[in-house]
Design a protein around this motif. Structure first.
Motif, PDB file in Angstrom:
ATOM      1  N   LEU A   1       0.829  -1.204   0.000  1.00 28.73           N
ATOM      2  CA  LEU A   1       0.000   0.000   0.000  1.00 28.73           C
ATOM      3  C   LEU A   1       0.865   1.256   0.000  1.00 28.73           C
ATOM      4  O   LEU A   1       0.529   2.255  -0.639  1.00 28.73           O
ATOM      5  CB  LEU A   1      -0.936  -0.012   1.210  1.00 28.73           C
ATOM      6  N   GLU A   2       1.969   1.209   0.721  1.00 29.58           N
ATOM      7  CA  GLU A   2       2.882   2.350   0.784  1.00 29.58           C
ATOM      8  C   GLU A   2       3.414   2.698  -0.605  1.00 29.58           C
ATOM      9  O   GLU A   2       3.443   3.873  -1.009  1.00 29.58           O
ATOM     10  CB  GLU A   2       4.035   2.011   1.721  1.00 29.58           C
ATOM     11  N   VAL A   3       3.824   1.699  -1.375  1.00 28.39           N
ATOM     12  CA  VAL A   3       4.389   1.935  -2.701  1.00 28.39           C
ATOM     13  C   VAL A   3       3.310   2.415  -3.670  1.00 28.39           C
ATOM     14  O   VAL A   3       3.545   3.304  -4.493  1.00 28.39           O
ATOM     15  CB  VAL A   3       5.060   0.657  -3.233  1.00 28.39           C
TER      16      VAL A   3
ATOM     17  N   PRO B   1      -2.229  16.745  15.676  1.00 30.18           N
ATOM     18  CA  PRO B   1      -1.384  16.396  16.820  1.00 30.18           C
ATOM     19  C   PRO B   1      -1.848  15.172  17.589  1.00 30.18           C
ATOM     20  O   PRO B   1      -1.032  14.372  18.044  1.00 30.18           O
ATOM     21  CB  PRO B   1      -1.446  17.660  17.686  1.00 30.18           C
ATOM     22  N   ALA B   2      -3.158  15.004  17.748  1.00 31.88           N
ATOM     23  CA  ALA B   2      -3.666  13.887  18.545  1.00 31.88           C
ATOM     24  C   ALA B   2      -4.307  12.803  17.677  1.00 31.88           C
ATOM     25  O   ALA B   2      -4.976  11.921  18.187  1.00 31.88           O
ATOM     26  CB  ALA B   2      -4.678  14.394  19.567  1.00 31.88           C
ATOM     27  N   GLU B   3      -4.114  12.874  16.359  1.00 29.91           N
ATOM     28  CA  GLU B   3      -4.792  11.942  15.466  1.00 29.91           C
ATOM     29  C   GLU B   3      -3.775  11.217  14.589  1.00 29.91           C
ATOM     30  O   GLU B   3      -2.928  11.829  13.968  1.00 29.91           O
ATOM     31  CB  GLU B   3      -5.770  12.709  14.569  1.00 29.91           C
ATOM     32  N   ARG B   4      -3.869   9.895  14.596  1.00 24.18           N
ATOM     33  CA  ARG B   4      -2.998   9.091  13.748  1.00 24.18           C
ATOM     34  C   ARG B   4      -3.855   8.281  12.783  1.00 24.18           C
ATOM     35  O   ARG B   4      -4.814   7.637  13.197  1.00 24.18           O
ATOM     36  CB  ARG B   4      -2.103   8.180  14.588  1.00 24.18           C
ATOM     37  N   VAL B   5      -3.504   8.312  11.525  1.00 24.24           N
ATOM     38  CA  VAL B   5      -4.313   7.678  10.494  1.00 24.24           C
ATOM     39  C   VAL B   5      -3.561   6.478   9.919  1.00 24.24           C
ATOM     40  O   VAL B   5      -2.424   6.611   9.471  1.00 24.24           O
ATOM     41  CB  VAL B   5      -4.650   8.671   9.369  1.00 24.24           C
ATOM     42  N   MET B   6      -4.203   5.307   9.957  1.00 24.92           N
ATOM     43  CA  MET B   6      -3.632   4.109   9.376  1.00 24.92           C
ATOM     44  C   MET B   6      -3.917   4.095   7.880  1.00 24.92           C
ATOM     45  O   MET B   6      -5.067   4.227   7.454  1.00 24.92           O
ATOM     46  CB  MET B   6      -4.233   2.870  10.025  1.00 24.92           C
ATOM     47  N   LEU B   7      -2.877   3.898   7.077  1.00 30.88           N
ATOM     48  CA  LEU B   7      -3.035   3.853   5.621  1.00 30.88           C
ATOM     49  C   LEU B   7      -3.982   2.739   5.217  1.00 30.88           C
ATOM     50  O   LEU B   7      -4.846   2.925   4.353  1.00 30.88           O
ATOM     51  CB  LEU B   7      -1.655   3.656   4.973  1.00 30.88           C
TER      52      LEU B   7
ATOM     53  N   GLN C   1     -16.284  -6.222   8.242  1.00 33.21           N
ATOM     54  CA  GLN C   1     -15.911  -5.033   9.005  1.00 33.21           C
ATOM     55  C   GLN C   1     -14.491  -5.165   9.546  1.00 33.21           C
ATOM     56  O   GLN C   1     -14.276  -5.435  10.713  1.00 33.21           O
ATOM     57  CB  GLN C   1     -16.920  -4.808  10.145  1.00 33.21           C
ATOM     58  N   TRP C   2     -13.527  -5.020   8.643  1.00 35.60           N
ATOM     59  CA  TRP C   2     -12.145  -4.986   9.081  1.00 35.60           C
ATOM     60  C   TRP C   2     -11.872  -3.635   9.715  1.00 35.60           C
ATOM     61  O   TRP C   2     -12.336  -2.609   9.247  1.00 35.60           O
ATOM     62  CB  TRP C   2     -11.189  -5.142   7.912  1.00 35.60           C
ATOM     63  N   SER C   3     -11.084  -3.626  10.750  1.00 34.18           N
ATOM     64  CA  SER C   3     -10.589  -2.379  11.313  1.00 34.18           C
ATOM     65  C   SER C   3      -9.179  -2.615  11.834  1.00 34.18           C
ATOM     66  O   SER C   3      -8.961  -3.542  12.589  1.00 34.18           O
ATOM     67  CB  SER C   3     -11.485  -1.887  12.460  1.00 34.18           C
ATOM     68  N   PHE C   4      -8.264  -1.810  11.399  1.00 36.74           N
ATOM     69  CA  PHE C   4      -6.857  -2.017  11.725  1.00 36.74           C
ATOM     70  C   PHE C   4      -6.361  -1.050  12.775  1.00 36.74           C
ATOM     71  O   PHE C   4      -5.259  -1.182  13.270  1.00 36.74           O
ATOM     72  CB  PHE C   4      -6.008  -1.887  10.469  1.00 36.74           C
ATOM     73  N   SER C   5      -7.153  -0.046  13.117  1.00 38.10           N
ATOM     74  CA  SER C   5      -6.665   1.015  13.992  1.00 38.10           C
ATOM     75  C   SER C   5      -6.260   0.497  15.368  1.00 38.10           C
ATOM     76  O   SER C   5      -5.377   1.045  16.005  1.00 38.10           O
ATOM     77  CB  SER C   5      -7.733   2.092  14.149  1.00 38.10           C
TER      78      SER C   5
END
Length: 255
Positions: free
Chosen positions: A155-157, A169-175, A246-250
């Motif tokens: 996914l990164e590539v 600042p307080a939020e991180r997002v999973m690709l 319902q996949w969730s990776f967070s």
């Protein structure tokens, strides 16, 4: 120290066109250094995120994706022992003079004999965003945890984004969550790297994005082996349709 030296000597015997050759090791002033062949084009992350570096077109990216898969298949199935890399990410993918991908940095790699159970470790190692969720509970690095990291790398590539990004600042997002949400909306191609424009085969890109999701499945048994991944990438086997679950990776990222 004895265990480290034994594993270095074993890894030094690996021979594959998509693996950086380990030449030796050095211990100096309390530091342990691994010595590899020089890769003139450096690491892949430079080409993905450093805007002063040349942009990689899709053909180059796809060849890199396949090269890393081929190297991982060798580690998992092609040698006398199973080698689990444990730190697959773009900064550990090195590029030779012809932009061929070489998997490097075996500093965290673990080896175990076939038909034996991987050892449990009390220390979860790797890079956040690539660490499989089961590692926190089982402590066992397996070929399936490598496949999970490879899914994040795919996914990164394709997307030109890091597996974990801070948008506030307080939020991180999973690709992987972002790609999954777009896939559910029927707009998975909207996640592709903008630097590519429209210059890529849509069917191939869609396959890579879906394969990235499949490899990143939170259930280890649902992930394909690297042999099956190679068959998908080479077009020898069609990628199965992903079911709308319902996949969730967070939850794999600790607060």
């Amino acid at each position: 120290m004895k265990e480290f030296v034994a594993e270095v000597l074993s890894i030094g015997q690996l021979r594959h066109r998509n693996i950086v050759q380990l030449l030796g090791y050095c211990r100096r002033r309390g530091e342990l250094l691994l010595v590899y062949d020089f890769m003139p084009n450096g690491s892949l992350d430079k080409f993905l995120y450093d805007r002063t570096a040349p942009n990689l077109d899709w053909n180059q990216r796809f060849q890199i994706i396949k090269g890393v898969a081929s190297g991982l298949l060798y580690l998992h199935e092609g040698w006398e022992q199973v080698v689990v890399h444990r730190d697959i990410k773009s900064s550990n993918i090195l590029l030779d003079g012809e932009m061929n991908a070489r998997l490097g940095d075996f500093g965290l790699a673990k080896l175990y004999d076939r038909r034996t159970d991987p050892q449990t470790t009390t220390h979860v190692v790797g890079t956040i965003g690539y660490i499989a969720p089961e590692l926190g509970s089982t402590g066992k690095a397996t070929t399936a945890t490598d496949v999970f990291a490879y899914g994040g790398f795919l996914l990164e590539v394709a997307c030109g984004r890091r597996p974990l990004e801070a948008e506030a600042p307080a939020e991180r997002v999973m690709l992987v969550d972002w790609v999954l949400d777009n896939w559910k909306k029927g707009a998975v191609l909207a996640t592709t790297d903008r630097l590519l424009g429209d210059d890529y085969p849509e069917a191939e890109m869609e396959m890579v994005l879906k394969l990235g999701l499949l490899c990143s499945h939170p259930i280890p048994e649902a992930r394909p082996s690297m042999r099956l991944v190679m068959q998908f990438l080479n077009g020898d086997t069609a990628l199965p349709e992903l079911s709308l679950v319902q996949w969730s990776f967070s939850e794999i990222v600790s607060p």
